[in-house]
Design a protein around this motif. Sequence first.
Motif, PDB file in Angstrom:
ATOM      1  N   ARG A   1       3.314   1.231 -11.455  1.00 19.19           N
ATOM      2  CA  ARG A   1       2.721   0.365 -10.544  1.00 19.19           C
ATOM      3  C   ARG A   1       3.570   0.749  -8.329  1.00 19.19           C
ATOM      4  N   ASN A   2       4.873   2.191  -9.079  1.00 22.47           N
ATOM      5  CA  ASN A   2       5.053   2.345  -8.077  1.00 22.47           C
ATOM      6  C   ASN A   2       3.461   3.257  -6.711  1.00 22.47           C
ATOM      7  N   LEU A   3       3.309   4.164  -7.921  1.00 25.03           N
ATOM      8  CA  LEU A   3       2.133   5.140  -7.394  1.00 25.03           C
ATOM      9  C   LEU A   3       0.675   4.385  -6.466  1.00 25.03           C
TER      10      LEU A   3
ATOM     11  N   GLY B   1       2.553   4.291   0.959  1.00 28.38           N
ATOM     12  CA  GLY B   1       3.644   4.796   1.374  1.00 28.38           C
ATOM     13  C   GLY B   1       3.382   5.387  -1.003  1.00 28.38           C
ATOM     14  N   GLY B   2       2.719   5.323  -1.636  1.00 29.14           N
ATOM     15  CA  GLY B   2       2.531   6.177  -2.734  1.00 29.14           C
ATOM     16  C   GLY B   2       1.095   6.623  -2.871  1.00 29.14           C
ATOM     17  N   PRO B   3       1.360   7.628  -4.366  1.00 25.74           N
ATOM     18  CA  PRO B   3      -0.178   8.571  -4.075  1.00 25.74           C
ATOM     19  C   PRO B   3      -1.241   8.089  -4.604  1.00 25.74           C
ATOM     20  N   TYR B   4      -1.275   7.189  -5.112  1.00 18.84           N
ATOM     21  CA  TYR B   4      -2.265   6.648  -5.179  1.00 18.84           C
ATOM     22  C   TYR B   4      -2.927   5.066  -3.932  1.00 18.84           C
ATOM     23  N   TYR B   5      -1.727   5.410  -3.063  1.00 20.45           N
ATOM     24  CA  TYR B   5      -1.994   3.716  -2.363  1.00 20.45           C
ATOM     25  C   TYR B   5      -3.237   3.194  -1.833  1.00 20.45           C
ATOM     26  N   ASP B   6      -3.933   2.086  -2.126  1.00 23.47           N
ATOM     27  CA  ASP B   6      -5.681   1.980  -1.320  1.00 23.47           C
ATOM     28  C   ASP B   6      -5.382   0.495  -0.618  1.00 23.47           C
ATOM     29  N   GLU B   7      -5.915   0.660   0.523  1.00 25.96           N
ATOM     30  CA  GLU B   7      -6.258  -0.607   1.045  1.00 25.96           C
ATOM     31  C   GLU B   7      -6.605  -1.751   0.445  1.00 25.96           C
TER      32      GLU B   7
ATOM     33  N   HIS C   1      -6.905  -2.669  -2.149  1.00 26.27           N
ATOM     34  CA  HIS C   1      -5.824  -2.992  -3.670  1.00 26.27           C
ATOM     35  C   HIS C   1      -4.849  -3.227  -2.778  1.00 26.27           C
ATOM     36  N   PRO C   2      -3.841  -4.203  -2.001  1.00 23.54           N
ATOM     37  CA  PRO C   2      -2.677  -4.168  -1.668  1.00 23.54           C
ATOM     38  C   PRO C   2      -1.866  -3.680  -2.890  1.00 23.54           C
ATOM     39  N   ASN C   3      -2.195  -5.288  -4.101  1.00 20.76           N
ATOM     40  CA  ASN C   3      -1.114  -5.740  -5.186  1.00 20.76           C
ATOM     41  C   ASN C   3      -1.476  -4.214  -5.984  1.00 20.76           C
ATOM     42  N   ALA C   4      -0.519  -3.378  -5.969  1.00 19.93           N
ATOM     43  CA  ALA C   4      -0.612  -2.638  -7.414  1.00 19.93           C
ATOM     44  C   ALA C   4      -1.316  -2.505  -8.030  1.00 19.93           C
ATOM     45  N   ASN C   5      -1.095  -3.561  -8.595  1.00 19.36           N
ATOM     46  CA  ASN C   5      -1.229  -3.910 -10.698  1.00 19.36           C
ATOM     47  C   ASN C   5      -2.877  -3.792 -10.218  1.00 19.36           C
ATOM     48  N   ASP C   6      -3.671  -4.287  -9.233  1.00 13.60           N
ATOM     49  CA  ASP C   6      -4.882  -4.437  -9.308  1.00 13.60           C
ATOM     50  C   ASP C   6      -5.225  -3.261  -9.226  1.00 13.60           C
ATOM     51  N   ASN C   7      -4.998  -1.791  -8.486  1.00 10.25           N
ATOM     52  CA  ASN C   7      -5.502  -1.174  -8.128  1.00 10.25           C
ATOM     53  C   ASN C   7      -5.942  -0.213  -9.721  1.00 10.25           C
ATOM     54  N   PRO C   8      -7.479   0.417  -9.383  1.00 12.15           N
ATOM     55  CA  PRO C   8      -8.360   0.958 -10.884  1.00 12.15           C
ATOM     56  C   PRO C   8      -7.764   1.970 -11.305  1.00 12.15           C
TER      57      PRO C   8
ATOM     58  N   VAL D   1      -4.646   3.585 -10.883  1.00  6.17           N
ATOM     59  CA  VAL D   1      -3.201   2.767 -11.196  1.00  6.17           C
ATOM     60  C   VAL D   1      -3.558   2.351 -12.750  1.00  6.17           C
ATOM     61  N   ARG D   2      -4.532   1.798 -13.417  1.00  3.34           N
ATOM     62  CA  ARG D   2      -4.311   0.740 -14.073  1.00  3.34           C
ATOM     63  C   ARG D   2      -4.448   1.750 -14.935  1.00  3.34           C
ATOM     64  N   ALA D   3      -5.729   2.891 -15.011  1.00  2.00           N
ATOM     65  CA  ALA D   3      -6.438   3.865 -15.490  1.00  2.00           C
ATOM     66  C   ALA D   3      -5.087   4.576 -16.037  1.00  2.00           C
ATOM     67  N   ILE D   4      -4.022   5.036 -14.761  1.00  2.00           N
ATOM     68  CA  ILE D   4      -3.388   5.815 -14.900  1.00  2.00           C
ATOM     69  C   ILE D   4      -2.543   5.576 -15.907  1.00  2.00           C
ATOM     70  N   ALA D   5      -1.625   4.204 -15.960  1.00  2.00           N
ATOM     71  CA  ALA D   5      -1.218   3.463 -16.860  1.00  2.00           C
ATOM     72  C   ALA D   5      -1.409   3.163 -18.561  1.00  2.00           C
ATOM     73  N   ALA D   6      -3.147   2.897 -18.134  1.00  2.00           N
ATOM     74  CA  ALA D   6      -3.369   2.825 -20.031  1.00  2.00           C
ATOM     75  C   ALA D   6      -3.574   4.366 -20.664  1.00  2.00           C
ATOM     76  N   ASP D   7      -3.689   5.135 -19.862  1.00  2.00           N
ATOM     77  CA  ASP D   7      -3.692   6.670 -20.875  1.00  2.00           C
ATOM     78  C   ASP D   7      -2.249   6.455 -21.299  1.00  2.00           C
ATOM     79  N   THR D   8      -1.562   5.979 -21.024  1.00  2.00           N
ATOM     80  CA  THR D   8       0.111   6.278 -21.892  1.00  2.00           C
ATOM     81  C   THR D   8       0.753   4.687 -22.718  1.00  2.00           C
ATOM     82  N   THR D   9       0.867   5.734 -23.771  1.00  2.00           N
ATOM     83  CA  THR D   9       1.523   4.163 -24.304  1.00  2.00           C
ATOM     84  C   THR D   9       2.749   4.089 -24.906  1.00  2.00           C
ATOM     85  N   VAL D  10       2.810   3.221 -24.109  1.00  2.00           N
ATOM     86  CA  VAL D  10       4.389   2.256 -24.218  1.00  2.00           C
ATOM     87  C   VAL D  10       5.029   1.643 -25.781  1.00  2.00           C
ATOM     88  N   ALA D  11       6.253   1.863 -26.321  1.00  2.00           N
ATOM     89  CA  ALA D  11       6.149   0.788 -27.168  1.00  2.00           C
ATOM     90  C   ALA D  11       5.909  -0.422 -26.695  1.00  2.00           C
TER      91      ALA D  11
END
Lengths: 283, 436
Positions: free
Chosen positions: A89-91, A95-101, A103-110, A112-122
């Motif tokens: 979400r920090n991205l 001030g972050g690299p992918y901040y988009d006006e 989508h002020p809530n980073a959790n809605d930022n497509p 950021v969501r795509a970048i996160a979804a590309d990663t597998t976590v436990a």
Amino acid sequence: MKVWGRMMSKAFSRRGRIAALAATLITATAGVMGLAAAQAAGDARTPEHHHWHFAGPFGTFDRAALQRGYQIYREVCSSCHGMQYLHFRNLGEPGGPYYDEEHPNANDNPVVRAIAADTTVAGEPDDFGDPTTRPATPADAFPNPFATEGMARLANGGALPPDLSVIVSARHHGADYIRSLLIGYEEPPEDVTIRPGLYYNPYFPGGAIAMAPPLPEERVTYADDTEATTEQMANDVVEFLVWAADPHQEARKRMGFMVLIYLTLLALLFWISYKVVWRNVAH
Amino acid sequence: MSGPSTYEPKTGFTRWLDQRLPIVRLGYDSFVDFPTPKNLNYWWTFGGILMVCLVTQIVTGVVLAMHYVPHVDYAFASVQRIERDVPFGWLVQNIHSNGASMFFLAVYIHMFRGLYYGSYKPPREVLWILGCVILILMMATAFLGYVLPWGQMSFWGATVITNLFAAFDGGTGIITNWLWGGFSVGNATLNRFYSLHYLLPFILAGVIILHVWALHVVGNNNPTGVSVKSRADTVPFHPYYTVKDSFAIVLFFILFAIFVFFMPNALGHADNFIPANPLSTPAEIVPEWYLLPFYAILRAIPNKLLGVIAMFGSLLILFILPWLDTSRVRSMRYRPIARWFFVFFVICCLLLGWCGARNPDHLVFQTGVDAEGHATGFTFLMLARINTAYYFGYFLIILPLLGLIETPKARPASIDASVLGGRKVSSSGAAVQPAE
């Protein structure tokens, strides 16, 4: 001595008091800064000074450089280095690299969501207690490349790749040091023997570093078609790391200016009040 | 508090309250009507500045304590969380960490002012001693606070400082084990340091109240050192000094803001951004800048016990200063020789700070090369020893002797006379002598 004596008596006089006070504050500050700089001395080569976009009181991050820098981290650094204090979400936060006006809530930022979804976590253990994995969400922290310190050392010839969350703050000369280190690999001098598995880097304390030169030319293919020279990649990833270590830097400087303007006006008002209140008192 | 109160309650409620708890009277007599010498210069504004520093530290500290986790596994991460995720946490944390430096900058200027103008001399001995207690409490509080982020410098600073006390237990470890709550600096240590870091500022506030009380009994010293003789020498604290102090406080805030907003880490050490690791000793362990002169004194003495005694002695000697200085003249404006030794004393303290920051074996300047080709010359250890000698010599030899042999310059008859002296006002009397 006589000249100095005159200077001193001027400093001690009523008229020189304010000047002396200001001089003391400045000298003390400069002295303290000098001490901090003096502490930085070591046996390694002094990093080359680079003019950064974010340097100085007016400096801001170059958004495109931050995005390229994140690409370097993700495609190169993250195979060995974690960034445990950063979340996806920090991205997308201000001030972050992918901040988009939009989508002020980073959790809605497509993005950021795509970048996160590309990663597998436990994930949570399943009903049988067996471990599971799931795609990351913006709320997840950047995953660590190694489960334990032992595994990290095993994979890196005994060396432990440091976490990069605050690496810029954690090194003397900060951004300049990281940049010099990344582009500063050389052939060792004749009187220096580097054992196999280590590399010579004059900017690294001791000179022998376990990290192979990480950024050969064209190591990545930039999404924005910037030419991926070693120096370009080093500059970009360092800019990203500077942001990562201090993500509120731009907001901090902006607020600082407002605060300084406010305090200057307030000081002026108090000074005028002081002159008015004391106008009939000899002092 | 000194002299009869001039407070007159104006409303029914304040009259009623005044007969039961005269708190409004206390405030009025202390901060409104309090007679203050009219010739105080800007060096006197640091008392008010220090009050603001204390309040700033307590307010920001209470907020930080709401988010900080005093556990070895979470302390570093919780500070990162404050910097990154807590709304305006970065601001509160930067104010608190830089505020400590600002507090010490102000307190050192405040103390040098007291040393120069003889504010420790009768009748202000207790006022001065309370100030010394405040300094020691501040140092303890700052040290405890520096441990809390649990970075490398926190951990190793705590290890070095607590081990100083091992000098007193004959190698049995009784004192250090008691301080640590275990057999090394660990979680128990962090917990108790956190508890004490929250406790000490309130003790500090209590001693500061005593300090201000003592000030209001004996009254302010002033740049001439001449005691207040009549109402003509003073002005009421409000509005004259409230407005002057406010101006100075805002100027101080400007310096403060430059650090907080534009170089928040300039006064810190990079190693404290590396999480504490008991298995990895940093290349250099240095305290925060405000403790460096004392660190230099510690390292200047080759014997550990004597070094620790010298370090604590450098603070304790301040307590007996009122009886070491034999001169009856307060202000060094009228002490032509002492003034120079004072200037050297300030330089000595700055040099000690420089020595504390540097490796003792490194060279200040090179004089030659030894047989093996290594540079030789004047080391920081030598510089630290010379300055340690001067530090103690200033208090133990120079000030006691100087009071006996120095001929002071003529002092003005009164504060009022000194103020008018330079302006050739004939009505102020024939006994006026110029201040300088």
